[in-house]
Structures are given as structure tokens and as C-alpha cells.
Design a protein around this motif. Sequence first.
Motif, short mmCIF file in Angstrom:
data_model
loop_
_atom_site.label_atom_id
_atom_site.label_comp_id
_atom_site.label_asym_id
_atom_site.label_seq_id
_atom_site.Cartn_x
_atom_site.Cartn_y
_atom_site.Cartn_z
N ALA A 105 0.83 -1.21 0.00
CA ALA A 105 0.00 0.00 0.00
C ALA A 105 0.86 1.25 0.00
O ALA A 105 0.57 2.23 -0.71
CB ALA A 105 -0.94 -0.01 1.21
N GLY A 106 1.94 1.22 0.77
CA GLY A 106 2.84 2.36 0.80
C GLY A 106 3.57 2.56 -0.51
O GLY A 106 3.77 3.71 -0.96
N GLU A 107 3.95 1.45 -1.16
CA GLU A 107 4.64 1.56 -2.45
C GLU A 107 3.72 2.13 -3.52
O GLU A 107 4.11 3.01 -4.31
CB GLU A 107 5.15 0.18 -2.87
CG GLU A 107 6.23 -0.36 -1.97
CD GLU A 107 6.56 -1.83 -2.24
OE1 GLU A 107 7.56 -2.32 -1.69
OE2 GLU A 107 5.81 -2.49 -3.01
N LEU A 108 2.49 1.64 -3.56
CA LEU A 108 1.53 2.15 -4.54
C LEU A 108 1.24 3.63 -4.31
O LEU A 108 1.10 4.40 -5.27
CB LEU A 108 0.23 1.34 -4.46
CG LEU A 108 0.34 -0.13 -4.91
CD1 LEU A 108 -0.96 -0.86 -4.61
CD2 LEU A 108 0.67 -0.22 -6.39
N ALA A 109 1.19 4.02 -3.05
CA ALA A 109 0.96 5.44 -2.74
C ALA A 109 2.12 6.30 -3.24
O ALA A 109 1.90 7.40 -3.75
CB ALA A 109 0.77 5.62 -1.23
N GLN A 110 3.34 5.79 -3.11
CA GLN A 110 4.50 6.53 -3.62
C GLN A 110 4.44 6.71 -5.13
O GLN A 110 4.73 7.79 -5.66
CB GLN A 110 5.80 5.82 -3.24
CG GLN A 110 6.15 5.87 -1.77
CD GLN A 110 7.49 5.19 -1.51
OE1 GLN A 110 8.53 5.60 -2.03
NE2 GLN A 110 7.46 4.13 -0.72
N THR A 112 1.75 6.63 -7.05
CA THR A 112 0.65 7.54 -7.37
C THR A 112 1.04 8.98 -7.12
O THR A 112 0.79 9.87 -7.95
CB THR A 112 -0.60 7.18 -6.55
OG1 THR A 112 -1.01 5.85 -6.88
CG2 THR A 112 -1.74 8.14 -6.84
N ALA A 113 1.69 9.22 -5.98
CA ALA A 113 2.11 10.58 -5.64
C ALA A 113 3.14 11.10 -6.64
O ALA A 113 3.13 12.28 -7.02
CB ALA A 113 2.67 10.62 -4.22
N THR A 116 1.76 12.67 -9.73
CA THR A 116 1.06 13.95 -9.58
C THR A 116 2.02 15.12 -9.62
O THR A 116 1.58 16.27 -9.69
CB THR A 116 0.28 13.99 -8.25
OG1 THR A 116 1.19 13.97 -7.14
CG2 THR A 116 -0.69 12.82 -8.14
#
Length: 261
Positions: A105-110, A112-113, A116
Motif C-alpha cells: 500500500a505504501g509503495e503504490l501510494a508513492q 501515485t504521488a 502527480t
Amino acid sequence: MVQADAPIQLSGRIEQGGTATGYVPKGTTSLKLDGAIVPFAADGRFLIGFGRDAASAAALIATLGNGQQIAQSIAIATHQWQIERVDTPMRPAAIPSADFERIRAGELAQMTAARTIKVDSNGWRQHFIWPATGRLSGFFGSQRIYQGVAGSYHGGVDIAQPSGTPIVAPADGVVILAAKETPFTLEGHLLMIDHGMGLTSAFLHLSRIDVAVGDHITQGQTLGAIGTSGRSTGPHLHWGMKWQDQRIDPQMLVPPMPKAN
């Protein structure tokens, strides 16, 4: 008022997995592709991309300062992807552990961020080059069908070379993510570069990364080296590309792979 079939000229690979460029009409204040905002440069040039499973048609609409809209219908050619049908059932996926899900979850958030982040780069205007040369061991869009059940398709192109083989920047850009110290669970040492106008490259399974987030890199600059980190069955470079949220085929942006000597 909408003017149908107005001449918004496009050039490039107007097909599934491809990209095209064009110029907005004079006086354009906004541009949309099927409702999604398309950025354009000060000289009016823009880039659009078509996902692997893009529909056969899309609508490009330019809105002018006076409120008039100019609409262009785009016919998108289909592509014959490599599809392998096998008469065996798909293996059930292993149930991920709580630790994996938390880390993932943390990797996917990185990732995605990172996408942006807005950068100032004209790499998207360049003629792209291969980040490495060698045998192509995996192709964008390829997919297996297990007794009628579709597996996930391959989201990039794989180049097989020994670990430690340098990779270079296919075009100018800005580093938006670099997993230098801690490899990601699936991608390993992951490097992501933004070439501008929503066009990004991702390089997976690296053995090392030589650049850092925020670095402005130039075409041909060494970025790191091929490896087999993350979920990989052997040393290779996986090169994936996106335009905005659409996965595109890197092979459509480069010349044919040079033949080995």
C-alpha cells in the motif's frame, strides 16, 4: 456551439498503445480528450496517448476564449497483441500477508504521488531512444488466456541483458521516484522519470540507480544498471510507459531494436 469535424491535425501512432501530437487551434483555452484535460505548451503543441484497450473512437474538444468549441473525432486503430491461449487453469494467487499488504500500500501510494508531480521538461518532444539494447524477452500488451480466463497483460517491454548493464535515459526528463535504498516488493529498485505533458517512464528490477528525485536528466545520460531485483525471474530491464493514466507501448516511440553484432 460545437463545430464537428474541425481540422485539429494529429501525427503519430493513432492506435492502441500509441501516442500522437498536434497543435491546438488559435485561441484555445482548454483541450479535452474524452473529457480528460489535455495540457498543451505555449506554442500550442500537445501530446495524447491511447491505452492498450482504447476504444475505436475518441473525441478531442478544444474550447476557445470566446466559448466556441471545436470538436475532432479520432479513429483509433486496433492492435493485434500477442495472445497465448493455454488449456490449463490459472493458478490461484497466493493470499498476501498482512505485512505485504501494508508495505505494498505504501509503495503504490508513492507511485501515485510521483505521477502527480508537475515538471518542466520537453522530453516528450524528442525522438526517443532505447534505454538499453539487447534481446526483447517480453512485449507490451502480451497476455495469456487460461481456459477462457484472461490473465493480466504485460505492461511494458522487457530487454534481457546481464546484471550491471547500464541503462540510459530515452529522452530528457525529471526524476520523480527513485527506490535506491529499499527495493519495492514487485518492481525492485524502481526509477520513474517524467518527460513532460503527462508522459512518464518506469524502469524496473534495476541493480542500482545513479540519479535522485528532482534531477533533470538528458537523453542518453546513464541512469543506473539492469538487475533482477523485486519479482523477477532473471536479469532484464522492464521499461513501462504511461500517458496520464493510460499504459502505452514504449516500442512505438523508438526505432527498431538494433541487431546484435
